[in-house]
Design an enzyme around this catalytic site. Structure first.
Site, PDB file in Angstrom:
ATOM      1  N   ASN A 113       0.832  -1.219   0.000  1.00 47.80           N
ATOM      2  CA  ASN A 113       0.000   0.000   0.000  1.00 47.80           C
ATOM      3  C   ASN A 113       0.853   1.250   0.000  1.00 47.80           C
ATOM      4  OD1 ASN A 113      -2.390  -1.486   0.332  1.00 47.80           O
ATOM      5  ND2 ASN A 113      -2.262  -1.402   2.554  1.00 47.80           N
ATOM      6  N   GLU A 151      -4.615  -9.241   4.092  1.00 44.80           N
ATOM      7  CA  GLU A 151      -5.033  -8.086   3.274  1.00 44.80           C
ATOM      8  C   GLU A 151      -5.144  -8.446   1.790  1.00 44.80           C
ATOM      9  OE1 GLU A 151      -3.854  -4.131   5.845  1.00 44.80           O
ATOM     10  OE2 GLU A 151      -2.453  -4.761   4.313  1.00 44.80           O
ATOM     11  N   ASN A 190      -3.311 -10.331  17.470  1.00 48.55           N
ATOM     12  CA  ASN A 190      -3.345  -9.433  18.630  1.00 48.55           C
ATOM     13  C   ASN A 190      -4.613  -9.783  19.415  1.00 48.55           C
ATOM     14  OD1 ASN A 190      -5.500  -8.188  17.361  1.00 48.55           O
ATOM     15  ND2 ASN A 190      -4.321  -6.444  16.640  1.00 48.55           N
ATOM     16  N   THR A 209       0.222 -10.873  20.481  1.00 52.48           N
ATOM     17  CA  THR A 209       0.848  -9.589  20.787  1.00 52.48           C
ATOM     18  C   THR A 209      -0.175  -8.736  21.539  1.00 52.48           C
ATOM     19  OG1 THR A 209       0.221  -8.819  18.580  1.00 52.48           O
ATOM     20  CG2 THR A 209       2.454  -9.627  18.838  1.00 52.48           C
ATOM     21  N   ASP A 214       4.271   6.663  16.707  1.00 44.70           N
ATOM     22  CA  ASP A 214       3.320   6.136  15.725  1.00 44.70           C
ATOM     23  C   ASP A 214       3.356   4.606  15.820  1.00 44.70           C
ATOM     24  OD1 ASP A 214       1.834   5.418  13.523  1.00 44.70           O
ATOM     25  OD2 ASP A 214       3.168   6.311  12.026  1.00 44.70           O
ATOM     26  N   THR A 217       1.790   2.529  14.009  1.00 48.84           N
ATOM     27  CA  THR A 217       1.530   1.868  12.715  1.00 48.84           C
ATOM     28  C   THR A 217       2.717   0.989  12.329  1.00 48.84           C
ATOM     29  OG1 THR A 217       0.423   3.909  12.057  1.00 48.84           O
ATOM     30  CG2 THR A 217       0.778   2.271  10.333  1.00 48.84           C
ATOM     31  N   ASP A 273       3.647  -5.476  12.227  1.00 53.25           N
ATOM     32  CA  ASP A 273       4.315  -5.988  11.020  1.00 53.25           C
ATOM     33  C   ASP A 273       5.795  -6.216  11.280  1.00 53.25           C
ATOM     34  OD1 ASP A 273       1.913  -5.793   9.698  1.00 53.25           O
ATOM     35  OD2 ASP A 273       2.310  -3.750   9.030  1.00 53.25           O
TER      36      ASP A 273
HETATM   37  O1  RIB Z   1      -0.090  -2.671   9.710  1.00 51.89           O
HETATM   38  C1  RIB Z   1       0.005  -1.381   9.205  1.00 51.89           C
HETATM   39  C2  RIB Z   1      -0.379  -1.349   7.754  1.00 51.89           C
HETATM   40  O2  RIB Z   1      -1.750  -1.658   7.646  1.00 51.89           O
HETATM   41  C3  RIB Z   1      -0.215  -0.008   7.109  1.00 51.89           C
HETATM   42  O3  RIB Z   1       1.050   0.174   6.533  1.00 51.89           O
HETATM   43  C4  RIB Z   1      -1.358   0.061   6.122  1.00 51.89           C
HETATM   44  O4  RIB Z   1      -0.967   0.084   4.791  1.00 51.89           O
HETATM   45  C5  RIB Z   1      -2.242  -1.139   6.433  1.00 51.89           C
HETATM   46  O5  RIB Z   1      -2.079  -2.110   5.492  1.00 51.89           O
END
Ligand code: RIB
Length: 298
Positions: free
Chosen positions: A10, A137, A181, A217, A243, A245, A249
């Site tokens: 993404n 995803e 999670n 997690t 952050d 985010t 991952d």
């Molecule tokens: O886990 C974070 C990710 O989830 C982001 O980078 C976003 O693109 C979504 O896919």
């Protein structure tokens, strides 16, 4: 250490906000930035930066974002021959609050055009790797196909069940390590992990379905791991969150590397938690790891 990652790519459109917007509310954002993202890409880049040979199977759009996102994977050492182009590149609209928490609206775009046929065409990528790492995803039937191919070749299969989705038993029984999670664990099991007993009960439910190891997690509460031989906790590392985010991952990408190189389960989870903690201190889901962080994995 050969890892194949199958998943999403993404562009993340990130807006800094005082708090996550409520229904009906209009908020001013104090900053806006564009970052590379997608759970699959984030995990692949973490694993590559930590020294693994990573091949990616996925799809980007036939557009500028697609070219940039594929180029970014290549610049980070990820092999992209099995990334095809169709439709428009996936995008994530991400609000990041002042406390570092996020909320994401996902436009899957080309990620939802990853088909079981594409996986079939690229089965050699899976065959030539030690570990297959996936998330949710891309369409579930493509995840199922990839897991079937990897199971046929007796590969280690790590599934990060994010974003949360119900999964069939036929898939769960082929998974070597499942990394939900708390929210994902509750959705997969119907059990809210509101206490340690409930957490254990939910994990045992998944082990009963045939998952070999479950790693949960739990954000600031750390991570819990369990299989039929051992279980344990890894404490969360305290950091100033900028952050969150991509923290999950980074955890999964690092876990794949640690498992691939033969770390014990406890060590693998501990190392993965440290890598994830670093990501929380930076904006965006794909920070460049400094040598001090990379050394954790060598
Ligand atoms: O886990 C974070 C990710 O989830 C982001 O980078 C976003 O693109 C979504 O896919």
């Amino acid at each position: 250490m050969n890892i194949s990652v199958i998943g999403s790519i993404n562009m993340d459109l990130v807006y800094r906000v005082p708090h996550i917007v409520k229904e009906g509310e209009t908020l001013h954002s104090s900053s806006h930035s564009i970052h590379y993202g997608g759970k699959g890409a984030n995990q692949a880049i973490t694993a590559s930066q930590l020294g693994a040979n990573v091949s990616f199977i996925g799809k980007v759009g036939k557009d500028a974002f697609g070219n940039q996102a594929k180029g970014n994977l290549e610049n980070n050492g990820v092999l992209t021959a099995a990334i095809k182009e169709e439709g428009s590149t996936g995008q994530a609209i991400i609000q990041v609050s002042d406390s570092g928490e996020n909320s994401i609206v996902l436009f899957p775009g080309a990620n939802f055009l990853v088909t079981p046929d594409q996986i079939d065409q690229e089965y050699n990528v899976i065959r030539n790797s030690d570990v297959l790492l996936l998330q949710l995803e891309i369409p579930l039937e493509s995840v199922e196909k990839a897991i079937q191919v990897a199971a046929n070749f007796e590969k280690i299969i790590i599934l990060n069940p994010a974003p949360a989705k119900e999964l069939p038993d036929s898939l769960l029984k082929k998974v070597s390590l499942l990394t939900p999670n708390e929210t994902e664990l509750a959705l997969l099991t119907g059990i809210e992990p509101s206490s340690e007993e409930k957490l254990m009960e939910a994990c045992k439910f998944l082990l009963g379905k045939g998952v070999r190891t479950v790693i949960v997690t739990l954000g600031s509460k750390g991570a819990f791991y369990i299989n039929d031989k051992e279980h344990g906790w890894v404490e969360a590392i305290k950091v100033d969150a900028v952050d969150t985010t991509g923290a999950g991952d980074a955890f999964n990408g690092a876990l794949a590397v640690a498992i691939c190189r033969g770390d014990s389960l406890g060590e693998a989870v501990k190392n993965a938690a440290e890598i994830a903690a670093y990501v929380v201190t930076k904006m965006g889901a794909q920070p460049e790891f400094p040598e001090s962080i990379k050394r954790l994995m060598t």
